[in-house]
Design an enzyme around this catalytic site. Structure first.
Site, PDB file in Angstrom:
ATOM      1  N   CYS A   1       0.825  -1.215   0.000  1.00 41.14           N
ATOM      2  CA  CYS A   1       0.000   0.000   0.000  1.00 41.14           C
ATOM      3  C   CYS A   1       0.860   1.266   0.000  1.00 41.14           C
ATOM      4  O   CYS A   1       1.956   1.274   0.553  1.00 41.14           O
ATOM      5  CB  CYS A   1      -0.878   0.043   1.245  1.00 41.14           C
ATOM      6  SG  CYS A   1      -1.860  -1.428   1.464  1.00 41.14           S
TER       7      CYS A   1
ATOM      8  N   ARG B   1       4.842   0.542  -6.123  1.00 38.87           N
ATOM      9  CA  ARG B   1       4.869  -0.310  -4.930  1.00 38.87           C
ATOM     10  C   ARG B   1       3.945  -1.517  -5.088  1.00 38.87           C
ATOM     11  O   ARG B   1       4.044  -2.465  -4.327  1.00 38.87           O
ATOM     12  CB  ARG B   1       4.428   0.508  -3.703  1.00 38.87           C
ATOM     13  CG  ARG B   1       5.358   1.643  -3.376  1.00 38.87           C
ATOM     14  CD  ARG B   1       4.770   2.547  -2.322  1.00 38.87           C
ATOM     15  NE  ARG B   1       4.682   1.905  -1.031  1.00 38.87           N
ATOM     16  CZ  ARG B   1       5.633   1.914  -0.107  1.00 38.87           C
ATOM     17  NH1 ARG B   1       6.760   2.532  -0.342  1.00 38.87           N
ATOM     18  NH2 ARG B   1       5.469   1.321   1.050  1.00 38.87           N
TER      19      ARG B   1
ATOM     20  N   TRP C   1      -3.061  -2.617  -1.589  1.00 38.13           N
ATOM     21  CA  TRP C   1      -2.635  -3.953  -2.028  1.00 38.13           C
ATOM     22  C   TRP C   1      -3.370  -4.888  -1.077  1.00 38.13           C
ATOM     23  O   TRP C   1      -3.017  -4.984   0.108  1.00 38.13           O
ATOM     24  CB  TRP C   1      -1.119  -4.066  -1.895  1.00 38.13           C
ATOM     25  CG  TRP C   1      -0.505  -5.256  -2.539  1.00 38.13           C
ATOM     26  CD1 TRP C   1      -0.159  -5.389  -3.857  1.00 38.13           C
ATOM     27  CD2 TRP C   1      -0.131  -6.480  -1.910  1.00 38.13           C
ATOM     28  NE1 TRP C   1       0.411  -6.613  -4.071  1.00 38.13           N
ATOM     29  CE2 TRP C   1       0.444  -7.309  -2.903  1.00 38.13           C
ATOM     30  CE3 TRP C   1      -0.205  -6.972  -0.605  1.00 38.13           C
ATOM     31  CZ2 TRP C   1       0.927  -8.586  -2.636  1.00 38.13           C
ATOM     32  CZ3 TRP C   1       0.269  -8.245  -0.332  1.00 38.13           C
ATOM     33  CH2 TRP C   1       0.823  -9.034  -1.355  1.00 38.13           C
TER      34      TRP C   1
ATOM     35  N   ASN D   1      -1.416   1.545   5.897  1.00 33.99           N
ATOM     36  CA  ASN D   1      -0.522   0.542   5.297  1.00 33.99           C
ATOM     37  C   ASN D   1      -0.080  -0.370   6.435  1.00 33.99           C
ATOM     38  O   ASN D   1       0.348   0.108   7.479  1.00 33.99           O
ATOM     39  CB  ASN D   1       0.684   1.258   4.666  1.00 33.99           C
ATOM     40  CG  ASN D   1       1.660   0.287   4.020  1.00 33.99           C
ATOM     41  OD1 ASN D   1       1.377  -0.907   3.914  1.00 33.99           O
ATOM     42  ND2 ASN D   1       2.799   0.803   3.605  1.00 33.99           N
ATOM     43  N   GLY D   2      -0.222  -1.678   6.250  1.00 39.56           N
ATOM     44  CA  GLY D   2       0.156  -2.619   7.315  1.00 39.56           C
ATOM     45  C   GLY D   2      -0.992  -3.556   7.612  1.00 39.56           C
ATOM     46  O   GLY D   2      -1.914  -3.698   6.803  1.00 39.56           O
TER      47      GLY D   2
ATOM     48  N   GLU E   1      18.970 -16.018  -9.378  1.00 39.27           N
ATOM     49  CA  GLU E   1      18.452 -14.678  -9.653  1.00 39.27           C
ATOM     50  C   GLU E   1      17.854 -14.614 -11.068  1.00 39.27           C
ATOM     51  O   GLU E   1      16.803 -14.006 -11.279  1.00 39.27           O
ATOM     52  CB  GLU E   1      19.578 -13.656  -9.464  1.00 39.27           C
ATOM     53  CG  GLU E   1      19.224 -12.218  -9.789  1.00 39.27           C
ATOM     54  CD  GLU E   1      18.047 -11.661  -8.996  1.00 39.27           C
ATOM     55  OE1 GLU E   1      17.585 -12.296  -8.044  1.00 39.27           O
ATOM     56  OE2 GLU E   1      17.575 -10.571  -9.375  1.00 39.27           O
TER      57      GLU E   1
ATOM     58  N   LYS F   1      13.959 -13.644 -11.877  1.00 39.21           N
ATOM     59  CA  LYS F   1      13.619 -12.517 -12.752  1.00 39.21           C
ATOM     60  C   LYS F   1      12.653 -12.966 -13.839  1.00 39.21           C
ATOM     61  O   LYS F   1      11.666 -12.313 -14.112  1.00 39.21           O
ATOM     62  CB  LYS F   1      14.924 -12.005 -13.380  1.00 39.21           C
ATOM     63  CG  LYS F   1      15.036 -10.551 -13.611  1.00 39.21           C
ATOM     64  CD  LYS F   1      15.527  -9.723 -12.464  1.00 39.21           C
ATOM     65  CE  LYS F   1      14.724  -9.859 -11.216  1.00 39.21           C
ATOM     66  NZ  LYS F   1      15.295  -9.201 -10.085  1.00 39.21           N
TER      67      LYS F   1
ATOM     68  N   GLU G   1       9.065 -13.914 -12.351  1.00 42.59           N
ATOM     69  CA  GLU G   1       8.233 -12.848 -11.795  1.00 42.59           C
ATOM     70  C   GLU G   1       7.678 -11.900 -12.844  1.00 42.59           C
ATOM     71  O   GLU G   1       6.581 -11.382 -12.674  1.00 42.59           O
ATOM     72  CB  GLU G   1       8.949 -12.078 -10.674  1.00 42.59           C
ATOM     73  CG  GLU G   1      10.103 -11.244 -11.119  1.00 42.59           C
ATOM     74  CD  GLU G   1      10.783 -10.508  -9.965  1.00 42.59           C
ATOM     75  OE1 GLU G   1      10.090 -10.110  -9.027  1.00 42.59           O
ATOM     76  OE2 GLU G   1      12.008 -10.330 -10.032  1.00 42.59           O
TER      77      GLU G   1
ATOM     78  N   HIS H   1      20.206 -35.930 -10.081  1.00 38.14           N
ATOM     79  CA  HIS H   1      19.588 -36.467  -8.865  1.00 38.14           C
ATOM     80  C   HIS H   1      18.072 -36.275  -8.873  1.00 38.14           C
ATOM     81  O   HIS H   1      17.440 -36.377  -7.823  1.00 38.14           O
ATOM     82  CB  HIS H   1      20.225 -35.825  -7.629  1.00 38.14           C
ATOM     83  CG  HIS H   1      21.683 -36.148  -7.504  1.00 38.14           C
ATOM     84  ND1 HIS H   1      22.136 -37.400  -7.170  1.00 38.14           N
ATOM     85  CD2 HIS H   1      22.789 -35.396  -7.735  1.00 38.14           C
ATOM     86  CE1 HIS H   1      23.467 -37.399  -7.176  1.00 38.14           C
ATOM     87  NE2 HIS H   1      23.877 -36.194  -7.520  1.00 38.14           N
TER      88      HIS H   1
ATOM     89  N   LYS I   1       6.446  -3.783  -4.623  1.00 33.11           N
ATOM     90  CA  LYS I   1       7.864  -3.410  -4.582  1.00 33.11           C
ATOM     91  C   LYS I   1       8.404  -3.467  -3.170  1.00 33.11           C
ATOM     92  O   LYS I   1       9.498  -3.931  -2.921  1.00 33.11           O
ATOM     93  CB  LYS I   1       8.020  -1.998  -5.151  1.00 33.11           C
ATOM     94  CG  LYS I   1       9.442  -1.481  -5.174  1.00 33.11           C
ATOM     95  CD  LYS I   1      10.236  -2.150  -6.256  1.00 33.11           C
ATOM     96  CE  LYS I   1      11.683  -1.712  -6.309  1.00 33.11           C
ATOM     97  NZ  LYS I   1      12.510  -2.695  -7.031  1.00 33.11           N
TER      98      LYS I   1
HETATM   99  C1  F6R Z   1      12.767  -9.508  -7.198  1.00 35.93           C
HETATM  100  C2  F6R Z   1      12.629  -8.540  -6.130  1.00 35.93           C
HETATM  101  C3  F6R Z   1      12.355  -9.046  -4.768  1.00 35.93           C
HETATM  102  C4  F6R Z   1      13.139  -8.223  -3.728  1.00 35.93           C
HETATM  103  C5  F6R Z   1      12.707  -8.630  -2.317  1.00 35.93           C
HETATM  104  C6  F6R Z   1      13.484  -7.893  -1.256  1.00 35.93           C
HETATM  105  O1  F6R Z   1      13.032  -8.884  -8.417  1.00 35.93           O
HETATM  106  O2  F6R Z   1      12.695  -7.365  -6.353  1.00 35.93           O
HETATM  107  O3  F6R Z   1      12.629 -10.394  -4.644  1.00 35.93           O
HETATM  108  O4  F6R Z   1      14.502  -8.429  -3.919  1.00 35.93           O
HETATM  109  O5  F6R Z   1      11.339  -8.375  -2.154  1.00 35.93           O
HETATM  110  O6  F6R Z   1      13.280  -6.519  -1.356  1.00 35.93           O
HETATM  111  P1  F6R Z   1      14.247  -5.503  -0.636  1.00 35.93           P
HETATM  112  O7  F6R Z   1      15.587  -5.618  -1.289  1.00 35.93           O
HETATM  113  O8  F6R Z   1      13.619  -4.167  -0.841  1.00 35.93           O
HETATM  114  O9  F6R Z   1      14.305  -5.906   0.799  1.00 35.93           O
END
Ligand code: F6R
Length: 608
Positions: free
Chosen positions: A2, A27, A75, A101-102, A481, A485, A488, A504, A603
């Site tokens: 949020c 976000r 959200w 938010n929360g 990673e 990427k 997602e 395995h 985000k």
């Molecule tokens: C993936 C991504 C997330 C963040 C994770 C941690 O592309 O962005 O996996 O890496 O939510 O976020 P931060 O770094 O803000 O703690």
């Protein structure tokens, strides 16, 4: 998650709130709303869906008159995304409007208590309880009422409030959720993060847990948890609003991928003085470094993946055992840690709830904590014993790119610093690695100058149901990673496997058409990886290698190749990351996905 914005000043509030909400869009959200005070009445308009729908419904804000208001992007956690569940929530008598938010964990108890006193609720949310509670507790004094209300709330919250009988005033309170106050000229703001108000001011104050803020156009008063007025020191954010704009790129993600040479330069260059690494105010000397028996690295998602890359590097050069843990697991694992453990906590946003909880736990158990964080003055940056900022600039796309590679660069700096002090790296190797790090921006530029192969493989694989990423050592870390990427943002099922593990179990999934990206950048593992590639090909799988020209045999073996610039094996994860980010981006592009705001994701993950 949020987003909150609040405004009081001389302008019409609604257009300012709408603009602020647009800046918070990244976000992640599913509905939005604004509420404005006009002559002792609060008018709210809210809607499920995008801010553009809210802008339409409010006619660009012109349907809501008034110079003080609050806005929200939601959200959904409690209650489906819908008009009625969107914020702001109004108290039954319409005198209070609240954005939150929360999560209010005890909302069900509070709701039954208030219902028993004849209060009627309209939404399914936990947040509405705050507005109703304020109405129920109101005793003519807003600060006193707010203090009473927060003692009843269990959970995490950043809350913005307007009150029909407090003209020109926005109130705010927070606990375990981000909220800043923006200090303008004859206007003031509250916001979940400063991007929302950066157009109007660069001066901000972070609220601490339990703080209450009262904003009018000309003054901001802060109260601590005991209701005593508190003095807060503002800080200046030198990020430019243009950095939070697309600047001609079709997506923030692509822009941020292209910003990596600069982001790495900004993270590394100021910390290298001659051939010394100076990590801002972090005191590393023989005394404290030699006391470190173990390093714990904690983070979520990509930050955790950066940690795994860091683990390989640090174990190799510092000869210290490194544990890399997911923050959400760490906090419930009763971690064995004390003053002999150094805990590195990694977070781009600095607000991730699990990572913040892990940091607090490590600290409580006596570990020295260093936060590697991008967002200045964020909760994690403030709570850690020390902080090393990554200077990546604002990262707007939900999927991290420059946030991740700068975290890796920061870990290399810390690793090299410790290794030098411990004499576990030779001077010659130290100098080589430092030079490699300083040269990294140029190598990324070379990589970015021709991405035609990446694009064409992305197009080719964009119809696949599943893509595997394999590698050994740091290439396995980088594969994790790459897979994250891709899944997602493109919604293709993607998995990373340690190449030696395929046989395995996982190799049974390989069949005609299965696409595999094999990362081969570690010279001592070339031959092993070549055998793994052959094993996949023998099951009719297609393998594209990600490697540099230095390894000539690969192009003969793999079905295709994505070439990265020649680079020292130990720092290649930065270059492979850039390649895999672009691969994910163009795959998602081909599939028509909402790249900057992938479904269901936020985000800044401010709830556990
Ligand atoms: C993936 C991504 C997330 C963040 C994770 C941690 O592309 O962005 O996996 O890496 O939510 O976020 P931060 O770094 O803000 O703690």
């Amino acid at each position: 998650m949020c987003g909150i914005i609040g405004y009081t000043g001389g302008k019409q509030a609604a257009p300012v709130l709408l603009k602020g909400l647009e800046r918070l869009e990244y976000r992640g959200y599913d509905s939005a709303g604004i509420a404005v005070i006009n002559n002792g009445n609060i008018n709210a308009i809210k809607t499920a869906g995008k801010i553009s729908a809210l802008a339409e419904k409010t006619d660009g804000g012109s349907k809501l008159t008034g110079t003080t208001g609050i806005g929200h992007t939601r959200w959904a956690t409690h209650g489906a995304p819908s008009d009625v569940n969107s914020h702001p929530h109004l108290s039954e008598n319409g005198e209070f409007a609240v954005v939150h938010n929360g999560i209010i964990e005890n909302f069900a108890e509070l709701k039954s208590e208030l219902t028993a006193h004849d209060v009627h609720f309209t939404s399914d949310t936990d947040s509405e309880v705050i507005a109703q509670l304020l109405q129920y507790l109101y005793d003519g004094d807003m600060i006193r009422t707010l203090r009473k209300a927060v003692t009843r709330l269990i959970g995490s919250y950043a809350i913005g409030i307007i009150h029909a009988y407090s003209p020109d005033t926005v109130f705010a309170v927070r606990k375990d959720n981000p909220l800043v106050v923006g200090l303008g000229s004859n206007e003031n703001f509250i916001a979940s993060d400063f991007a929302a108000a950066l157009e109007y001011t660069h001066d901000f104050v972070q609220l601490d847990d339990g703080d209450i803020a009262k904003l009018t156009p000309r003054a901001v008063t802060f109260y601590d948890a005991n209701g005593k007025s508190a003095v807060k020191t503002p800080y200046r954010v030198d990020w430019d609003i243009s950095q939070a704009e697309k600047d001609g790129y079709p997506h923030f993600m692509l822009k941020e991928i292209y910003e990596q040479p600069k982001a790495i330069t900004n993270t590394v260059r100021p910390r290298v003085k001659g051939n010394e690494i100076v990590l801002d105010r972090i005191q590393f000397d023989a005394g404290n470094v030699n006391r470190i028996e173990r390093i714990d690295i904690v983070g979520c998602g990509s930050a955790y993946h950066a940690g795994i890359v860091g683990k390989h590097f640090m174990e190799k050069y510092c000869r210290i055992r490194v544990n890399c843990e997911l923050a959400s697991e760490y906090i419930y694992s009763d971690p064995i840690t004390d003053c002999r453990t150094l805990t590195l906590v990694i977070s781009q946003s600095g607000e991730t709830a699990d990572t913040l909880a892990a940091l607090r736990l490590a600290k409580k158990r006596g570990s020295h904590t260093i936060a590697i964080v991008n967002v200045m003055e964020s909760a994690i940056a403030r709570d850690a014993d020390d902080v090393l900022y990554t200077y990546a600039g604002p990262e707007i796309a939900v999927a991290t790119t420059k946030g991740y590679t700068t975290q890796v660069a920061a870990l290399y700096l810390i690793g090299l610093k410790i290794a030098k002090i411990k004499h576990t790296v030779s001077d010659a190797r130290y100098n080589e690695l430092l030079k490699e790090l300083l040269d990294m921006p140029k190598k990324i530029e070379v990589l970015l100058s021709d991405i035609s192969d990446i694009k064409s493989y992305a197009e080719k694989f964009s119809d696949r149901k599943c893509v595997f990423f394999i590698g050994r050592g740091t290439d396995y870390a980088a594969s994790l990673e790459g897979a994250l990427k891709l899944k997602e943002i493109s919604y293709i099922h993607a998995e990373a496997y340690a190449a030696g593990e395929l046989k395995h179990g996982t190799i049974s999934l390989i069949e005609k058409g299965t696409a595999t990206l094999a990362l081969i950048t570690q010279s001592d593992l070339y031959t092993k990886m070549l055998s793994n590639i052959k094993a996949v090909q023998s099951r009719d799988g297609t393998v594209v290698a990600v490697s540099s020209q230095a390894n000539t045999k690969i192009s003969e073996t793999a079905d295709g190749m994505l070439v990265i610039p020649v680079c020292d094996d130990d720092v290649t994860p930065i270059l492979t990351a850039v390649t895999l980010q672009l691969f994910a981006y163009y795959t998602a592009f081909e599939r028509g996905c909402d790249i900057d705001k992938p479904r269901n994701l936020a985000k800044s993950v401010t709830v556990e």
